[in-house]
Scaffold this motif. Structure first.
Motif, PDB file in Angstrom:
ATOM      1  N   GLU A 277       0.823  -1.209   0.000  1.00  0.00           N
ATOM      2  CA  GLU A 277       0.000   0.000   0.000  1.00  0.00           C
ATOM      3  C   GLU A 277       0.854   1.254   0.000  1.00  0.00           C
TER       4      GLU A 277
ATOM      5  N   ALA B  61      -0.885  -6.537  -3.309  1.00  0.00           N
ATOM      6  CA  ALA B  61      -2.173  -6.608  -2.613  1.00  0.00           C
ATOM      7  C   ALA B  61      -2.027  -5.935  -1.265  1.00  0.00           C
TER       8      ALA B  61
ATOM      9  N   ASP C 277      -6.071  -4.828   2.879  1.00  0.00           N
ATOM     10  CA  ASP C 277      -7.513  -5.069   2.789  1.00  0.00           C
ATOM     11  C   ASP C 277      -7.914  -5.715   1.464  1.00  0.00           C
ATOM     12  N   ALA C 278      -6.942  -6.233   0.708  1.00  0.00           N
ATOM     13  CA  ALA C 278      -7.232  -6.760  -0.636  1.00  0.00           C
ATOM     14  C   ALA C 278      -6.943  -8.243  -0.784  1.00  0.00           C
TER      15      ALA C 278
ATOM     16  N   ASP D 198      -9.017 -10.439  -2.983  1.00  0.00           N
ATOM     17  CA  ASP D 198      -8.883 -10.197  -4.423  1.00  0.00           C
ATOM     18  C   ASP D 198      -7.706 -10.956  -5.025  1.00  0.00           C
TER      19      ASP D 198
ATOM     20  N   ASN E 217      -3.918  -4.116  -6.213  1.00  0.00           N
ATOM     21  CA  ASN E 217      -5.086  -3.607  -5.496  1.00  0.00           C
ATOM     22  C   ASN E 217      -4.623  -3.226  -4.110  1.00  0.00           C
TER      23      ASN E 217
ATOM     24  N   SER F 249     -10.095  -0.326   3.099  1.00  0.00           N
ATOM     25  CA  SER F 249     -11.534  -0.484   3.307  1.00  0.00           C
ATOM     26  C   SER F 249     -11.944   0.117   4.643  1.00  0.00           C
TER      27      SER F 249
ATOM     28  N   GLU G 184     -13.690  -3.892   6.005  1.00  0.00           N
ATOM     29  CA  GLU G 184     -13.099  -5.227   5.881  1.00  0.00           C
ATOM     30  C   GLU G 184     -12.418  -5.639   7.186  1.00  0.00           C
TER      31      GLU G 184
END
Length: 474
Positions: A59, A76, A79-80, A83, A99, A103, A106
């Motif tokens: 992130e 990722a 929070d992904a 996915d 991603n 969120s 989440e």
């Protein structure tokens, strides 16, 4: 199979990352350098190796990772994770996939971890994600997002599964299977500000109840089921399962939480109480929401409420603007409180934080390291004194397995989370008079302490027992 053994056979390698400290990120950069060579020499006859970066570093450094390390296929954020199947499918087509969106809701509440170690005695149970405290040095609110708590029902379901006893016949004593754990640690960035709003009937206007002399950097929260309620419910799942929690913020220790810890035998009498500094001036710059005086008053209140409590803490050496006098005050706090355990670090500036934008990282690196070494030295001196008060006492120890340094010794942890080493010898089983047994991982044993250091207790084993029966001896 460890990382070095498994990477040659793997088709996908995912690195879970942390950005709280610079050293953690540097470790990942070094690991990526190793994987680059592995990916380059991959035979064309095999499926191409896909490499992914997961968690906070993905992130925080998305563009840098994708541009600097062309060999990274997947990013990722924390929070992904749901996915990942889609991201892997995109990566298989030869494109980079990312991603890193944070969120507001989440919590992965419906994702139940699976225990894969038959010798495990404990587990972490995530109860919340993110943080709202906005301490000026901390990057967590920017990499993990705002606080949101799991519904209590889902937490209790996970704890119940972990406590289920799986008996593997035929050899006594009972051997732990993939569940049947004896200790859980409730985990989050600020666990004791837990607030479950999932059940509408509890969303009343009751405000957050803070420790005396503490303030928050955010608007007081209303309603929801709080940490005391969660702790109460979790401790009732299995009287033979120890309950711990980390990491809390000192502001969130109302009397009902302290009273519950005191009353319940299976809630460990150990509290992590991050101070970060002993100087009120530095604490204000850190935006911690308390003064040194308020913190010390809380320490005294905790010790009065929970006799024999074990305290641990975090400290940062060399924060922005820290003077030698500020450092001396931190040294004096270490001496005054006399922690049993401590986690001490030199300050490293993190991008996106309030300190990065508004303060100056003006303490020279060599000064930070010198101050850190002084804090470590003082901590060890005081922890040794604190731990030596256990010599001659009988303590309940949860056996974890063989000692790493001796094949003839066992290792476990006491209620205060200190490591206890003792010889692997036959002993009596309190529940089966006349039966001689050897301790197994997951057993509770009584150990008489004979010596202590800053990090470890040593003793000799007396008998195997249960958590409930041990109160008559400890």
């Amino acid at each position: 199979m460890n990382f070095l053994e498994g990477r040659e056979k793997a088709d996908v390698i995912l690195l879970v990352t942390c950005s709280i400290r610079e050293k953690a990120e540097q470790t990942i950069w070094n690991r990526l350098h190793q994987l680059k060579a592995l990916k380059t020499r991959r035979p064309r006859s095999r499926v191409p190796l896909r490499i992914g970066i997961l968690g906070c570093m993905a992130e925080r450094l998305k563009e840098e990772i994708l541009n600097r390390e062309k060999m990274v296929d997947i990013l990722a954020g924390p929070d992904a994770y749901r996915d990942l199947p889609r991201l892997l499918a995109v990566a298989e087509s030869g494109q980079q996939a990312a991603n890193v969106l944070l969120s507001l809701d989440e919590t992965y509440a419906d994702v139940m971890p699976v225990q894969t170690s038959a010798s495990a005695t404990s587990a972490f149970v995530s109860i919340m994600r993110g943080c709202d405290n906005m301490c000026s040095y901390c990057i967590v609110p920017f990499t993990r997002g705002r606080e949101r708590s799991r519904p209590i029902a889902s937490i209790l379901e996970e704890v119940k599964k972990l406590s289920e006893q799986v008996i593997l016949p035929p050899r006594p004593p009972k051997v732990l299977g993939l569940q049947g754990l004896k200790e859980v640690t409730l985990l989050g960035q600020n666990v004791n500000s837990f607030r479950d709003n999932s059940e509408v009937q509890f969303n009343n206007a009751v405000p957050t109840n803070l420790s005396r002399g503490f303030t928050t950097n955010y608007k007081t929260k209303q309603g929801g089921l709080r940490f005391a309620h969660l702790l109460d419910q979790v401790s009732r799942v299995d009287p033979e399962m120890r309950i711990r929690f980390t990491s809390p913020h000192p502001k969130d220790f109302p009397d009902e939480v302290l009273q519950l810890i005191h009353e319940r035998d299976n809630i460990c009498k150990q509290i992590h109480l991050p101070a970060q500094s002993g100087s009120s001036r530095v604490l204000e710059a850190m935006r911690r929401g308390y003064s040194r005086e308020a913190y010390v008053e809380l320490v005294h209140h905790i010790r009065e409420s929970i006799p024999g409590v074990s305290l641990s803490s975090d400290f940062i050496a060399g924060f922005c603007g820290e003077t030698e006098e500020d450092h001396v005050q931190t040294v004096s706090l270490l001496r005054e409180v006399q922690y049993n355990m401590g986690f001490l670090f030199a300050y490293s500036m993190r991008q996106k934080t309030r300190a990065y934008h508004r303060l100056k990282d003006d303490v020279p690196e060599e000064v930070k390291l010198r101050r850190l070494e002084e804090l470590i030295t003082i901590f060890r001196e005081e922890a040794t004194k604190a731990n030596q008060t256990s010599v001659g006492c009988t303590q309940l120890v949860l056996v974890e397995g063989l000692s790493k340094r001796s094949a003839t010794d066992l290792c476990g942890r006491n209620d205060g989370n200190l490591k206890v080493i003792f010889p692997d010898a036959e002993m009596e089983d309190v529940n089966n008079p006349g039966l001689r047994v050897r301790a197994q991982p997951g057993d509770y044993v009584l150990v008489k302490i004979t010596s202590a250091s800053s990090q470890t207790l040593r003793g000799h084993v007396l008998c195997r027992t249960t958590l409930r029966d041990s109160s008559a001896y400890c």
